[in-house]
Design an enzyme around this catalytic site. Structure first.
Site, mmCIF file in Angstrom:
data_model
loop_
_atom_site.group_PDB
_atom_site.id
_atom_site.type_symbol
_atom_site.label_atom_id
_atom_site.label_comp_id
_atom_site.label_asym_id
_atom_site.label_seq_id
_atom_site.Cartn_x
_atom_site.Cartn_y
_atom_site.Cartn_z
ATOM 1 N N VAL A 164 -57.173 -54.412 -60.823
ATOM 2 C CA VAL A 164 -57.150 -53.047 -61.334
ATOM 3 C C VAL A 164 -56.312 -53.032 -62.610
ATOM 4 O O VAL A 164 -55.193 -53.551 -62.635
ATOM 5 C CB VAL A 164 -56.560 -52.058 -60.306
ATOM 6 C CG1 VAL A 164 -56.549 -50.651 -60.864
ATOM 7 C CG2 VAL A 164 -57.357 -52.105 -59.014
ATOM 8 N N TYR B 189 -61.491 -56.960 -53.863
ATOM 9 C CA TYR B 189 -62.570 -56.645 -54.793
ATOM 10 C C TYR B 189 -62.344 -57.309 -56.144
ATOM 11 O O TYR B 189 -63.267 -57.787 -56.788
ATOM 12 C CB TYR B 189 -62.626 -55.123 -54.940
ATOM 13 C CG TYR B 189 -63.692 -54.595 -55.878
ATOM 14 C CD1 TYR B 189 -64.947 -54.253 -55.393
ATOM 15 C CD2 TYR B 189 -63.436 -54.409 -57.238
ATOM 16 C CE1 TYR B 189 -65.929 -53.736 -56.233
ATOM 17 C CE2 TYR B 189 -64.406 -53.902 -58.075
ATOM 18 C CZ TYR B 189 -65.654 -53.571 -57.573
ATOM 19 O OH TYR B 189 -66.607 -53.063 -58.410
ATOM 20 N N GLY B 190 -61.113 -57.320 -56.594
ATOM 21 C CA GLY B 190 -60.780 -57.859 -57.910
ATOM 22 C C GLY B 190 -59.477 -57.256 -58.393
ATOM 23 O O GLY B 190 -58.596 -56.950 -57.598
ATOM 24 N N LYS C 23 -61.233 -50.620 -62.062
ATOM 25 C CA LYS C 23 -61.333 -51.564 -60.944
ATOM 26 C C LYS C 23 -62.419 -52.578 -61.313
ATOM 27 O O LYS C 23 -63.610 -52.274 -61.311
ATOM 28 C CB LYS C 23 -61.685 -50.799 -59.675
ATOM 29 C CG LYS C 23 -61.621 -51.605 -58.397
ATOM 30 C CD LYS C 23 -61.887 -50.677 -57.228
ATOM 31 C CE LYS C 23 -61.987 -51.445 -55.933
ATOM 32 N NZ LYS C 23 -62.347 -50.556 -54.814
ATOM 33 N N ASP D 142 -61.453 -47.388 -44.403
ATOM 34 C CA ASP D 142 -60.283 -48.215 -44.769
ATOM 35 C C ASP D 142 -59.089 -47.329 -45.106
ATOM 36 O O ASP D 142 -58.436 -47.497 -46.126
ATOM 37 C CB ASP D 142 -60.624 -49.123 -45.949
ATOM 38 C CG ASP D 142 -59.646 -50.301 -46.062
ATOM 39 O OD1 ASP D 142 -58.949 -50.600 -45.075
ATOM 40 O OD2 ASP D 142 -59.575 -50.909 -47.143
ATOM 41 N N GLY E 107 -52.551 -54.132 -60.466
ATOM 42 C CA GLY E 107 -52.727 -54.469 -59.059
ATOM 43 C C GLY E 107 -53.988 -55.278 -58.833
ATOM 44 O O GLY E 107 -54.783 -55.503 -59.740
#
Length: 955
Positions: free
Chosen positions: A644, A641-642, A658, A754, A637
């Site tokens: 996974v 952020y970046g 992550k 979130d 995924g």
């Protein structure tokens, strides 16, 4: 060396053997008799002197007494002699999948008074089941399936008041089903049992009315493929806990009891291949029914019932040869998850119209009816349609595809993971990770499915992930990977899947590895995904054991002398190690001077430096190795952020990494502060941080791997997991508890900021875990009321008060959670096609009408019913959470209490928990494992050294 010195050393050695012989004398004699006189092909280290002291493979001991024998799949030969009943402290006996174990069970088996688990699956035992088995008062699990047992089912089994799992499937048992009569016990007395598995026997006579009682907690009743006659008793409708019912392939007659409508939890119902008569039953009350098979019965002629179309959870409808007539309504095919409709050999006629809203790859078999026309619609999804032996095909011949026999489904086989398989030796196989090894093979047999599309590879991929995660992370078994192949249904409608288990870090399994795999499966510790239902494992004999070293029995005097000399060497090594450690410490201190974590005290909490409970620093090389060089196959995924990645630690535990992309990376101190925040929150409903990597300019967070993906994936149908009403309530409760912990028990409190469905992950038991703390904020004492901060979050979930004022409070999380509750209710994203879920609910809602007039907005996969317990209170609570003003919203602890009350109203215990995803198979003290297929009052199975502990207790 002189003779006297040799004699002295020999005497010391003999004294050592005497001291080390810890096994109870009686138990030692019995095991020696089994080894020498009764069994063949026992493990090689049984040649050693002492079963407990020398750790005989498959033998578990407690305080010198033998308490477990677990030898699944060892290739044992012989019989189960009466000698074994002298092991009076025995709690677990697992001899499953030893196909050369033959003969009868000893009549003295009732002497094993402390036996709690008896597993003899897939052997070749025969003869009657001894009546003395009813004396095993501690018995919880009895699995004698897939043998050759004959005679009657012992009525004495009714005395087993603690019995939870009863499986006598696939034997030659005959006679009537025993029930109590005042003088004799019977199966009706098993009020704690959840599993009656009696399929594939020769049971006869009618099904006693007395067999079923309203105080039973049965979830599986499987009496398929017997010789049962008479009517289906209406007392079956009293057992409201039932989830799977199979009475197919018998000779039952008469009408289907109308009170089966009370079984609102039934997922699969098989009544096919009987002689049932009367009107087609109305099963509208079975709102979560996914698989219905009533084929080959003699019901009264009738048109296709209208209630078929109301079964919104249905995947499979099997109505072959049931005297249906008339035209099929088009709305039948619009059921959201419908996969298969088989109505062969009926009197259906007119024009067939499937409409345009049916599921992709729907299979419809209407062979041998009287259908004269078919409305083909352009742009409709693909359908596998068979109309052979209908008037339409008699006119067209084979000009149309639906007038030809359908092609067989392409066989499934696990794919290899972006790697090139190396050439393997004979009898070896290449694993999905392209490693050559000798796998342990067998067949998984599933006796009830909630799906029928065997060509859908997603189901097998879900199973692969589930098995791999469970065996590696939960049970800590030495499994590198698994491979599935050749899914097919046998003549009894059981799904069979070939499976290969590949060893981790070596090319062969040792005996402990094979027996542990067998034990987890035969003891029903492993729970497959809900799609697959009850199962058992039929293991093949493993031929390629990696043998351990030589026998302790053959230890030579030279070895003892060598051990004494080694003592001197150890002293020198210790001195060298001390000097080396000092230099390494100085080197590490210099290397850490530029690292923001250099002065981080990992062992005590002081000031702003919290204790890291289990979180550790990983090097870039370690993480690179764990993710196979960040391969695409391990990419699971991505987000702002970046990316996974999935990885595997050396101990087999799965992890999620992550990895920040360069543009999103924080400074070292900020990254450190985020880790400090995450490392001090520990709750079963929060995803655990295991560590981090701050190396080579990389920033990575390492979490526990949560196998069933996000709640959003489940609600969208992406991962194939169907969530009923109760499961959704439990997920809401779990997420609420996680948030309540952050707000009220974390010190200082934390606001997540979130909350959304993609940040709620589901573990192997579908327990909710709040994830992704990238936007979280902690509140210091000076910020008790609010934090003034830049607005961040996800549109649709974002608190409008926070958006307008930029003042972040805990009530901002409450608002987001309220939106999440509405998403759970509707299955829709918060903003979909320009419509906002909160506004839609408020606009349509009418409290004077049933279900608050929200029927059209409720996710149909819940299983629509006017008896969704606690529905109105749930909606009221969700709307309280999304009030415009934060002061009007409840706290998360109040939300937790309200959802607990809703679950209690639904008749469930909100505090009953599933097994911890972090439980260790190797250490009973760290956690127990939840028994599969149980609801909230099931049993936990404890472990010690990979085998059962002495006691199994209800939760």
């Amino acid at each position: 060396m002189g003779v006297k010195r040799k004699v002295f050393l020999l005497s010391v050695y003999l004294q050592f053997l005497i001291i080390a012989a810890v096994t109870n004398d009686n138990d030692f004699v019995i095991l020696k008799a089994l080894k020498d006189d009764i069994w063949e092909n026992e493990p090689p280290n049984w040649k050693n002197n002492d079963p407990c002291g020398d750790n005989w493979e498959g033998i578990g001991c407690t305080n010198s007494r033998v308490t477990s024998i677990t030898l699944s799949g060892m290739g044992l030969k012989g019989q189960l002699s009466g000698d074994i009943t002298g092991l009076t402290e025995l709690h677990t006996l697992d001899l499953s999948n030893n196909k050369d174990l033959r003969g009868p069970l000893p009549t003295t088996i009732g002497n094993l008074k402390k036996l709690s688990n008896l597993m003899l699956v897939g052997c070749s035992f025969s003869g009657p089941i001894p009546d003395s088995i009813g004396s095993l008062q501690e018995l919880v699990l009895l699995s004698l399936n897939s043998n050759g047992f004959s005679g009657r089912v012992p009525p004495s089994i009714g005395n087993l008041s603690n019995l939870y799992w009863l499986d006598l499937t696939d034997n030659k048992l005959e006679g009537e089903i025993p029930v109590s009569d005042g003088n004799s016990p019977g199966l009706d007395m098993l009020v704690r049992a959840k599993h009656f598995h009696f399929g594939k026997n020769q049971l006869s006579g009618s099904i006693p009315e007395k067999l079923f009682r309203p105080d039973m907690v049965l979830i599986h009743v499987l009496f398929d493929s017997n010789n049962l006659t008479g009517e289906l008793p209406d007392t079956l409708g009293l057992v409201k806990s039932l989830e799977v019912v199979r009475f197919d392939r018998n000779s039952l007659s008469g009408p289907v009891p109308s009170n089966l409508n009370n079984l609102t939890s039934v997922n699969e119902l098989y009544l096919s291949n009987n002689k049932l008569t009367g009107a087609m039953p109305n099963l509208t009350g079975l709102s979560v029914l996914s698989y219905l098979d009533m084929s080959n019965n003699s019901f009264d002629a009738s048109e296709v019932p209208s209630w078929f179309s109301s079964m919104q959870s249905l995947t499979t409808l099997m109505m072959e040869n049931t005297n249906l007539e008339g035209q099929i309504p088009a709305n039948l095919f619009s059921i959201p998850h419908l996969q298969t409709v088989v109505m062969k050999t009926n009197e259906l006629n007119g024009t067939l119209d499937l409409g345009t809203s049916y599921s992709e790859n729907l299979l419809v078999n209407l062979q041998n009816n009287r259908i004269s026309a078919y409305t083909e619609r352009g742009g409709a999804p693909a359908v596998k349609l068979t109309l052979i032996d209908n008037p339409i095909c008699q006119e067209l011949g084979t000009a149309k595809g639906y007038c030809q026999l359908s092609q067989p489904i392409s066989p499934y086989s696990t794919k290899q993971k972006n790697c090139l398989p190396a050439p393997c030796n004979a009898n070896q196989s290449s694993s999905p990770n392209c490693q050559c090894a000798y796998p342990y093979t067998g067949t998984l047999v599933f006796r009830s499915l909630s799906f029928s599309d065997l060509g859908n590879t997603t189901y097998y991929e879900i199973l692969e992930q589930n098995v791999t995660t469970s065996f590696q992370s939960t049970y800590k078994l030495p499994i590198d990977s698994i491979s599935l192949s050749y899914p097919h249904k046998n003549n009894f409608e059981y799904l069979e899947l070939s499976i290969q288990f590949f060893p981790s870090g070596q090319e062969r399994f040792n005996r402990t590895g094979v027996s542990s795999v067998g034990f987890v499966l035969s003891n029903q510790i492993y729970s497959p995904p809900p799609l697959f239902g009850p199962m058992f494992f039929n293991g093949d004999q493993y031929q390629y054991f990696a043998e351990s070293g030589g026998s302790n029995k053959s230890t030579s005097i030279g070895v003892i002398i060598g051990a004494a000399a080694a003592g001197c060497v150890v002293l020198l090594l210790l001195l060298f190690a001390g000097v080396y450690a000092y230099h390494q410490k100085r080197r590490a201190e210099k290397a850490n001077e530029q690292n923001p974590f250099a002065h981080w005290d990992m062992n005590k909490s002081s000031g702003s430096i919290p204790q890291l409970k289990g979180a550790r620093c990983f090097s870039f090389e370690e993480v690179k190795k764990y993710t196979n060089n960040f391969s695409d196959a391990n990419d699971v995924g991505s987000g702002g952020y970046g990316k996974v990645y999935k990885g595997t630690l050396p101990n087999g535990q799965l992890i999620a990494i992550k990895r920040a992309q360069q543009g999103s990376m924080q400074g070292g101190q900020e990254f450190k502060m985020e880790i400090e925040l995450l490392s001090r929150v520990h709750h079963k409903n929060l995803v655990s941080l295991l560590g981090f990597c701050f190396d080579r300019g990389e920033q990575m967070l390492i979490y526990e791997f949560v196998p069933n993906g996000s709640l959003g994936d489940s609600l969208s149908g992406k991962n194939g997991i169907r969530l009923d009403w109760i499961r959704r309530l439990k997920i809401a409760l779990g997420a609420a508890r996680g948030l309540s912990y952050l707000h009220e028990l974390a010190n200082p409190p934390i606001i997540h900021r979130d909350i959304k469905s993609s940040n709620i992950l589901l573990d192997e038991r579908l327990n909710a875990k709040v994830a992704d703390f990238g936007l979280s904020k902690s509140m210091s004492d000076s910020e008790k009321d609010h934090i003034t901060t830049q607005v961040k979050g996800t549109m649709g979930y974002l608190d409008p008060e926070y958006y307008m004022t930029q003042q972040l409070t805990e009530k901002s999380d409450v608002y987001s959670f309220g939106v999440l509750m509405l998403e759970l209710l509707t299955g829709r994203r918060p903003i979909e096609r320009g419509k906002y879920i909160v506004r839609e609910i408020r606009t349509v809602m009418d409290k004077k009408k049933e279900l608050y007039n929200l029927y059209e907005l409720i996710d149909p996969t819940i299983g629509l019913s006017t008896t969704l317990k606690g529905f109105e209170k749930y909606v009221d609570l969700a709307l309280k959470c999304v009030q415009e003003s934060g002061d009007d919203r409840p706290t998360m602890s109040e939300v937790v209490k309200d959802i607990e009350n809703i679950l209690q109203q639904a008749g469930l215990n909100p505090n009953a928990e599933s097994a911890s995803s972090s439980a260790s198979y190797e250490d009973a003290s760290k956690g127990n494992f939840h028994h599969p297929y149980c609801n909230e009052e099931g049993f936990d199975y404890g472990y010690s050294g990979g085998f059962p502990t002495s006691k199994i207790e209800p939760q």
